[in-house]
Design a protein around this motif. Structure first.
Motif, PDB file in Angstrom:
ATOM      1  N   ALA A  41       4.297  -2.227   1.578  1.00  0.00           N
ATOM      2  CA  ALA A  41       3.513  -2.728   2.710  1.00  0.00           C
ATOM      3  C   ALA A  41       3.258  -4.228   2.635  1.00  0.00           C
ATOM      4  O   ALA A  41       3.041  -4.879   3.653  1.00  0.00           O
ATOM      5  CB  ALA A  41       2.178  -1.989   2.782  1.00  0.00           C
ATOM      6  N   GLY A  42       3.256  -4.785   1.407  1.00  0.00           N
ATOM      7  CA  GLY A  42       2.993  -6.215   1.250  1.00  0.00           C
ATOM      8  C   GLY A  42       1.815  -6.537   0.352  1.00  0.00           C
ATOM      9  O   GLY A  42       1.440  -7.704   0.216  1.00  0.00           O
ATOM     10  N   LYS A  43       1.228  -5.523  -0.285  1.00  0.00           N
ATOM     11  CA  LYS A  43       0.060  -5.759  -1.153  1.00  0.00           C
ATOM     12  C   LYS A  43       0.412  -6.656  -2.336  1.00  0.00           C
ATOM     13  O   LYS A  43      -0.277  -7.644  -2.599  1.00  0.00           O
ATOM     14  CB  LYS A  43      -0.492  -4.431  -1.685  1.00  0.00           C
ATOM     15  N   SER A  44       1.456  -6.292  -3.059  1.00  0.00           N
ATOM     16  CA  SER A  44       1.827  -7.060  -4.257  1.00  0.00           C
ATOM     17  C   SER A  44       2.254  -8.476  -3.888  1.00  0.00           C
ATOM     18  O   SER A  44       1.949  -9.428  -4.611  1.00  0.00           O
ATOM     19  CB  SER A  44       2.943  -6.351  -5.022  1.00  0.00           C
ATOM     20  N   THR A  45       2.947  -8.635  -2.770  1.00  0.00           N
ATOM     21  CA  THR A  45       3.338  -9.973  -2.318  1.00  0.00           C
ATOM     22  C   THR A  45       2.099 -10.816  -2.052  1.00  0.00           C
ATOM     23  O   THR A  45       2.033 -11.991  -2.446  1.00  0.00           O
ATOM     24  CB  THR A  45       4.194  -9.879  -1.044  1.00  0.00           C
ATOM     25  N   THR A  46       1.093 -10.221  -1.404  1.00  0.00           N
ATOM     26  CA  THR A  46      -0.155 -10.933  -1.131  1.00  0.00           C
ATOM     27  C   THR A  46      -0.833 -11.354  -2.430  1.00  0.00           C
ATOM     28  O   THR A  46      -1.243 -12.509  -2.594  1.00  0.00           O
ATOM     29  CB  THR A  46      -1.105 -10.045  -0.305  1.00  0.00           C
ATOM     30  N   ILE A  47      -0.944 -10.426  -3.375  1.00  0.00           N
ATOM     31  CA  ILE A  47      -1.600 -10.717  -4.649  1.00  0.00           C
ATOM     32  C   ILE A  47      -0.837 -11.788  -5.420  1.00  0.00           C
ATOM     33  O   ILE A  47      -1.432 -12.710  -5.995  1.00  0.00           O
ATOM     34  CB  ILE A  47      -1.747  -9.432  -5.486  1.00  0.00           C
ATOM     35  N   ARG A  48       0.481 -11.715  -5.442  1.00  0.00           N
ATOM     36  CA  ARG A  48       1.282 -12.707  -6.173  1.00  0.00           C
ATOM     37  C   ARG A  48       1.159 -14.089  -5.553  1.00  0.00           C
ATOM     38  O   ARG A  48       1.210 -15.098  -6.258  1.00  0.00           O
ATOM     39  CB  ARG A  48       2.742 -12.255  -6.215  1.00  0.00           C
ATOM     40  N   ILE A 205      -2.922  -2.819   4.833  1.00  0.00           N
ATOM     41  CA  ILE A 205      -1.686  -3.408   5.351  1.00  0.00           C
ATOM     42  C   ILE A 205      -0.649  -2.310   5.554  1.00  0.00           C
ATOM     43  O   ILE A 205      -0.553  -1.381   4.756  1.00  0.00           O
ATOM     44  CB  ILE A 205      -1.121  -4.444   4.348  1.00  0.00           C
ATOM     45  N   ASN A 206       0.112  -2.435   6.607  1.00  0.00           N
ATOM     46  CA  ASN A 206       1.280  -1.579   6.788  1.00  0.00           C
ATOM     47  C   ASN A 206       2.391  -2.422   7.381  1.00  0.00           C
ATOM     48  O   ASN A 206       2.176  -3.173   8.340  1.00  0.00           O
ATOM     49  CB  ASN A 206       0.967  -0.391   7.704  1.00  0.00           C
ATOM     50  N   GLN A 207       3.570  -2.348   6.787  1.00  0.00           N
ATOM     51  CA  GLN A 207       4.730  -3.118   7.223  1.00  0.00           C
ATOM     52  C   GLN A 207       4.413  -4.609   7.301  1.00  0.00           C
ATOM     53  O   GLN A 207       4.819  -5.313   8.221  1.00  0.00           O
ATOM     54  CB  GLN A 207       5.244  -2.595   8.568  1.00  0.00           C
ATOM     55  N   GLY A 208       3.627  -5.077   6.316  1.00  0.00           N
ATOM     56  CA  GLY A 208       3.351  -6.500   6.185  1.00  0.00           C
ATOM     57  C   GLY A 208       2.261  -7.049   7.072  1.00  0.00           C
ATOM     58  O   GLY A 208       1.995  -8.258   7.063  1.00  0.00           O
TER      59      GLY A 208
END
Length: 308
Positions: A41-48, A205-208
């Motif tokens: 969904a984009g969680k890890s991208t947000t955290i990174r 989040i879903n699909q970014g």
């Protein structure tokens, strides 16, 4: 409330894939904020992006008055989903090393390490190497490493992974205690029951993209429909005649009726057939787990909870 972390209009693209788009939220001092979503969904991208492991294509990340590229890492604690302890180093040396990376005094770090090892059931393990520990024990060491320097902001990515129920309770107690002392906590987890117990607000989040943002109470009130659980031997055809029911989950001796969103529960009860067999009955809103499943599988219309 004092905003410790603010994320505004965050966007990140990998080649032709838009991983996240227009992600905006904040985390207040002393609160536990959940960031949720299905895999991918984009969680890890947000955290990174917040941690500076990668940089966003658009948007801003602000910690107090510091912006991306100038974030004070010594004030931030991070427990990553992918664990990163040195396996052939003893526990105390690992913890002191992580404290040193944050410019935290060694003497104070050792005192805090011993206190936390005792609190989390690892007393006497300070000279054991990490590779000698069970997965749950190593997870406890990883948590201590993320908080040993007394961070103002703590980011926990799947902190309950690999923990038994007793250890989960210890983690919950510590997370609550940290928030009570003023730590701002951003927590990502797939264990919705724990999120529901712990968190003050959530960002899903879903699909970014954002689908829900609000307090836990607001999400349950505005997003979650009522459900009625009835214990009793009832014929399904009788249950299907009850008005304002979206769907029925029926097993022998138990029925769960999911109600329309605009139902007044107290008035709805009065419409139940007098011939209904009721040994026990409970009405509550659907759980955060069920909301999550509905979003992940596309069963819901993704109503948005406004949050100011």
């Amino acid at each position: 409330m004092e905003k410790v972390l603010s994320v505004e209009g965050l966007g990140k693209k990998f080649k032709t894939t838009q991983a996240i788009k227009d992600i905006s939220f904040h985390v207040n001092r002393g609160e536990i904020m959940a960031i949720l979503g299905p895999n991918g969904a984009g969680k890890s991208t947000t955290i990174r992006n917040i941690m500076g492991i990668m940089y966003p294509d658009e948007g801003t990340i602000t910690f107090h008055n510091h912006q991306e590229g100038d974030l004070p890492r010594h004030s931030i604690g991070y427990l990553p989903e992918e664990r990163g302890l040195y396996k052939n180093v003893n526990v105390m040396d690992v913890l002191l090393y992580f404290a040193e990376l944050k410019d935290y005094p060694a003497k104070k770090a050792k005192e805090r390490a011993l206190t936390y090892l005792k609190k989390l059931g690892l007393e006497g393990k300070e000279k054991s190497s990490v590779e000698e520990l069970s997965k749950g024990m190593a997870q406890k060491v990883q948590l201590i490493a993320s908080i040993i320097h007394e961070p103002e902001l703590l980011i926990l990515d799947e902190p309950f992974s690999g923990l038994d129920p007793v250890s989960q309770e210890l983690f919950k107690e510590e997370i609550i205690a940290l928030a009570a002392k003023g730590t701002a906590i951003l927590l990502s987890s797939h264990q919705m029951n724990l999120v529901e117990e712990l968190c003050d607000r959530l960002y899903m989040i879903n699909q970014g993209r954002k689908v829900i943002y609000g307090t836990m109470d607001d999400v349950k009130e505005q997003y979650a429909n009522f459900k009625c659980t009835i214990k009793g031997a009832n014929d399904r055809t009788l249950l299907e005649k009850i008005p304002n029911v979206q769907r029925i989950e029926y097993t022998e001796g138990k029925s769960v009726l999911y109600l329309d969103g605009d139902v007044d529960a107290s008035q709805w009860i009065q419409q139940l057939p007098k011939t209904l067999s009721i040994q026990e009955m409970a009405i509550d809103r659907i759980s955060l787990h069920e909301i999550f499943i509905d979003i992940a599988t596309g069963k819901d219309s993704h109503k948005e909870v406004p949050y100011a």
